[in-house]
Motif scaffolding. Structure first.
Motif, PDB file in Angstrom:
ATOM      1  N   UNK A 174       0.975  -1.164  -0.057  1.00  0.00           N
ATOM      2  CA  UNK A 174      -0.055   0.113   0.045  1.00  0.00           C
ATOM      3  C   UNK A 174       0.981   1.330   0.342  1.00  0.00           C
ATOM      4  N   UNK A 175       1.795   1.386   0.931  1.00  0.00           N
ATOM      5  CA  UNK A 175       2.806   2.505   0.910  1.00  0.00           C
ATOM      6  C   UNK A 175       3.648   2.701  -0.436  1.00  0.00           C
ATOM      7  N   UNK A 176       4.118   1.743  -1.094  1.00  0.00           N
ATOM      8  CA  UNK A 176       4.714   1.503  -2.132  1.00  0.00           C
ATOM      9  C   UNK A 176       3.851   2.357  -3.226  1.00  0.00           C
ATOM     10  N   UNK A 177       2.390   1.837  -3.246  1.00  0.00           N
ATOM     11  CA  UNK A 177       1.411   2.399  -4.360  1.00  0.00           C
ATOM     12  C   UNK A 177       1.280   3.916  -4.157  1.00  0.00           C
ATOM     13  N   UNK A 178       1.290   4.321  -2.725  1.00  0.00           N
ATOM     14  CA  UNK A 178       0.819   5.453  -2.260  1.00  0.00           C
ATOM     15  C   UNK A 178       2.140   6.509  -2.727  1.00  0.00           C
ATOM     16  N   UNK A 179       3.358   6.178  -2.567  1.00  0.00           N
ATOM     17  CA  UNK A 179       4.380   6.830  -3.104  1.00  0.00           C
ATOM     18  C   UNK A 179       4.430   7.098  -4.493  1.00  0.00           C
ATOM     19  N   UNK A 180       4.122   5.929  -5.322  1.00  0.00           N
ATOM     20  CA  UNK A 180       4.166   6.268  -6.777  1.00  0.00           C
ATOM     21  C   UNK A 180       3.197   7.133  -7.177  1.00  0.00           C
ATOM     22  N   UNK A 181       1.913   6.902  -6.695  1.00  0.00           N
ATOM     23  CA  UNK A 181       1.016   7.882  -6.618  1.00  0.00           C
ATOM     24  C   UNK A 181       1.241   9.310  -6.589  1.00  0.00           C
ATOM     25  N   UNK A 182       1.942   9.600  -5.359  1.00  0.00           N
ATOM     26  CA  UNK A 182       2.327  10.901  -5.078  1.00  0.00           C
ATOM     27  C   UNK A 182       3.138  11.529  -6.216  1.00  0.00           C
ATOM     28  N   UNK A 183       4.362  10.595  -6.626  1.00  0.00           N
ATOM     29  CA  UNK A 183       5.209  10.974  -7.612  1.00  0.00           C
ATOM     30  C   UNK A 183       4.495  11.549  -9.063  1.00  0.00           C
ATOM     31  N   UNK A 184       3.398  10.916  -9.093  1.00  0.00           N
ATOM     32  CA  UNK A 184       2.821  11.160 -10.693  1.00  0.00           C
ATOM     33  C   UNK A 184       2.058  12.328 -10.460  1.00  0.00           C
ATOM     34  N   UNK A 185       1.523  12.523  -9.046  1.00  0.00           N
ATOM     35  CA  UNK A 185       0.690  13.670  -8.909  1.00  0.00           C
ATOM     36  C   UNK A 185       1.423  14.919  -8.850  1.00  0.00           C
ATOM     37  N   UNK A 186       2.644  15.017  -8.400  1.00  0.00           N
ATOM     38  CA  UNK A 186       3.417  16.104  -8.307  1.00  0.00           C
ATOM     39  C   UNK A 186       4.709  16.356  -9.484  1.00  0.00           C
ATOM     40  N   UNK A 187       4.501  15.148 -10.516  1.00  0.00           N
ATOM     41  CA  UNK A 187       5.362  15.384 -11.617  1.00  0.00           C
ATOM     42  C   UNK A 187       6.967  15.122 -11.053  1.00  0.00           C
ATOM     43  N   UNK A 188       7.083  14.085  -9.918  1.00  0.00           N
ATOM     44  CA  UNK A 188       8.192  14.077  -9.331  1.00  0.00           C
ATOM     45  C   UNK A 188       9.057  12.744  -9.687  1.00  0.00           C
ATOM     46  N   UNK A 189       9.996  12.364  -8.906  1.00  0.00           N
ATOM     47  CA  UNK A 189      10.781  11.374  -8.753  1.00  0.00           C
ATOM     48  C   UNK A 189      11.283  10.913  -7.541  1.00  0.00           C
ATOM     49  N   UNK A 190      11.395   9.405  -7.642  1.00  0.00           N
ATOM     50  CA  UNK A 190      11.893   8.644  -6.263  1.00  0.00           C
ATOM     51  C   UNK A 190      13.413   8.012  -6.586  1.00  0.00           C
ATOM     52  N   UNK A 202      14.873 -15.295   5.123  1.00  0.00           N
ATOM     53  CA  UNK A 202      13.903 -16.219   5.498  1.00  0.00           C
ATOM     54  C   UNK A 202      12.730 -16.358   4.233  1.00  0.00           C
ATOM     55  N   UNK A 203      12.947 -15.465   3.099  1.00  0.00           N
ATOM     56  CA  UNK A 203      12.006 -15.789   2.103  1.00  0.00           C
ATOM     57  C   UNK A 203      12.854 -15.055   0.795  1.00  0.00           C
ATOM     58  N   UNK A 204      12.364 -14.832  -0.422  1.00  0.00           N
ATOM     59  CA  UNK A 204      12.888 -14.440  -1.459  1.00  0.00           C
ATOM     60  C   UNK A 204      12.831 -12.989  -1.218  1.00  0.00           C
ATOM     61  N   UNK A 205      13.924 -12.053  -1.667  1.00  0.00           N
ATOM     62  CA  UNK A 205      14.022 -10.855  -1.396  1.00  0.00           C
ATOM     63  C   UNK A 205      12.475 -10.033  -2.155  1.00  0.00           C
ATOM     64  N   UNK A 206      12.173  -8.873  -1.586  1.00  0.00           N
ATOM     65  CA  UNK A 206      11.072  -8.116  -2.111  1.00  0.00           C
ATOM     66  C   UNK A 206      11.634  -7.439  -3.459  1.00  0.00           C
ATOM     67  N   UNK A 207      10.620  -7.382  -4.685  1.00  0.00           N
ATOM     68  CA  UNK A 207      11.132  -6.797  -5.609  1.00  0.00           C
ATOM     69  C   UNK A 207      11.512  -5.417  -5.529  1.00  0.00           C
ATOM     70  N   UNK A 208      12.216  -4.835  -6.562  1.00  0.00           N
ATOM     71  CA  UNK A 208      12.463  -3.244  -6.259  1.00  0.00           C
ATOM     72  C   UNK A 208      11.248  -2.548  -6.679  1.00  0.00           C
ATOM     73  N   UNK A 209      11.148  -1.420  -6.195  1.00  0.00           N
ATOM     74  CA  UNK A 209      10.103  -0.473  -6.452  1.00  0.00           C
ATOM     75  C   UNK A 209      10.081  -0.101  -7.723  1.00  0.00           C
ATOM     76  N   UNK A 210      11.377  -0.010  -8.475  1.00  0.00           N
ATOM     77  CA  UNK A 210      11.335   0.550  -9.836  1.00  0.00           C
ATOM     78  C   UNK A 210      10.498  -0.291 -10.841  1.00  0.00           C
ATOM     79  N   UNK A 212       7.771  -1.051 -10.612  1.00  0.00           N
ATOM     80  CA  UNK A 212       6.358  -1.002 -10.639  1.00  0.00           C
ATOM     81  C   UNK A 212       5.879   0.561 -11.479  1.00  0.00           C
ATOM     82  N   UNK A 213       7.156   1.258 -11.839  1.00  0.00           N
ATOM     83  CA  UNK A 213       6.815   2.692 -12.328  1.00  0.00           C
ATOM     84  C   UNK A 213       8.534   3.067 -12.878  1.00  0.00           C
TER      85      UNK A 213
END
Length: 383
Positions: A174-190, A202-210, A212-213
């Protein structure tokens, strides 16, 4: 708006042996003895024998094509990065990647960049060197808190979503998606700093945020934790809109990265040697993490360790009876044990009196970890 680094934060350079120090638990340093000397030397001999004379001229500022292709395939396979070799720039670690991006953002009219609170003090220092202020944005158990992010006067943020430094959390979907929504709304970058994303126990690594966008996220990484920080080899995968500006800044900054080291790394990656090195480090660091947790449970009963089972450090929260934090750190240092409290990495100052420590373990042998925790317990009256 806060400028530079968090109050009280101190630079954590590579631990240097000092008289009387038994164990230096400062985070951020891998075990340099794990560097694959034989494999690296073989890679250098192989590429030097086959490298054409033309490759010894001024290199492409983006990096050698063979390395960019090898890294693009590696990052897509291991981290889920959408990596076009033409949008990948080889640089001197994440530090140079951050500086390059900072200069480009400054030229585009940015005046500040958001950073995680708590977070790496180095991010603020690097952006400050490019003329940008930093806005410290609080995190919780899921990632950046939405309210402070929306209220901040920034259009760029730097984050560590796979394994947040130093809290150790993995950002929620949810927070990953929120951050990307914010970046699109302000025409910004992460800016995504994937500083230890390969090390999950303990498990496979979480995929990179990149993944997703790719048009809003600048992905950065390096071999500093997997090989050695002294190689000064890293990379950034850029949105199309930033490629030309970053490449031009890279060209004027240093005329490109050393060709022989790039070629050696490309050979290590394509031959399978880099994957073998990652597996070797994974085994060693997991063993050391287990040794640290066992030592804390034995000598400081009631201690809780937060964050996911990953990376090269943990956050240990000791019961309030061991506080206050400044006294704990001082008495441990007197016993030859170097520790860093969590408050040095952010602006929050909890009033509960609990001792929260950022403990790095990757560079210490299990026996040294056990001895260091034991000495700290003796100094603090632990069991």
């Amino acid at each position: 708006m806060r400028t530079g680094r968090a109050a009280g934060a101190a630079p954590d350079g590579p631990p240097v042996p000092a008289p009387g120090v038994c164990a230096d638990f400062r985070p951020g340093t891998p075990d340099l003895s794990l560097f694959p000397r034989a494999a690296w030397a073989a890679a250098q001999r192989t590429v030097l024998a086959g490298l054409p004379h033309s490759a010894l001229g001024y290199p492409d500022p983006r990096g050698l094509p063979v390395l960019r292709a090898a890294l693009a395939a590696l990052l897509a396979r291991r981290r889920g990065v959408v990596a076009d070799p033409d949008r990948l720039v080889v640089c001197s670690g994440v530090a140079q990647a951050t500086t390059l991006l900072g200069t480009v953002l400054r030229a585009r009219g940015h005046r500040a960049v958001g950073v995680e609170d708590p977070g790496s003090p180095e991010h603020g220092r690097l952006f400050a060197a490019t003329g940008l202020d930093t806005a410290w944005l609080p995190i919780d158990a899921e990632g950046l808190r939405p309210g402070p992010l929306a209220a901040a006067d920034v259009r760029a943020v730097v984050v560590t979503p796979a394994h947040q430094f130093p809290s150790g959390i993995a950002w929620s979907a949810e927070r990953r998606g929120m951050l990307l929504d914010w970046a699109r709304a302000v025409d910004g970058h992460v800016l995504e700093d994937d500083y230890d994303g390969d090390f999950r126990y303990d498990r496979a690594p979480v995929g990179a945020l990149q993944g997703l966008d790719p048009e809003r996220v600048v992905y950065t990484g390096s071999v500093s934790k997997s090989l050695a920080p002294g190689l000064r080899l890293g990379w950034m995968v850029l949105p199309e809109a930033l490629v030309d500006e970053v490449v031009e800044r890279k060209r004027t900054m240093d005329l490109g990265h050393p060709a022989l080291d790039q070629a050696a790394l490309a050979h290590l990656v394509t031959s399978g040697g880099y994957d073998r090195q990652l597996r070797r480090c994974q085994r060693a660091y997991r063993e050391r993490r287990d040794a640290l947790l066992a030592a804390l449970a034995r000598h400081f009963p009631g201690t809780s360790v937060s964050g996911i089972a990953a990376g090269l450090h943990v956050i240990a929260c000791l019961p309030a009876r061991y506080g206050p934090p400044a006294r704990f750190v001082e008495r441990a240092a007197g016993a030859g044990v170097v520790l860093r409290p969590l408050e040095e990495y952010g602006t929050a100052r909890p009033a509960d009196g609990a001792v929260r420590l950022v403990i790095g373990y990757a560079h210490l042998a299990p026996a040294v970890i056990a001895e260091g925790v034991g000495r700290a317990a003796e100094a603090l009256g632990g069991r």
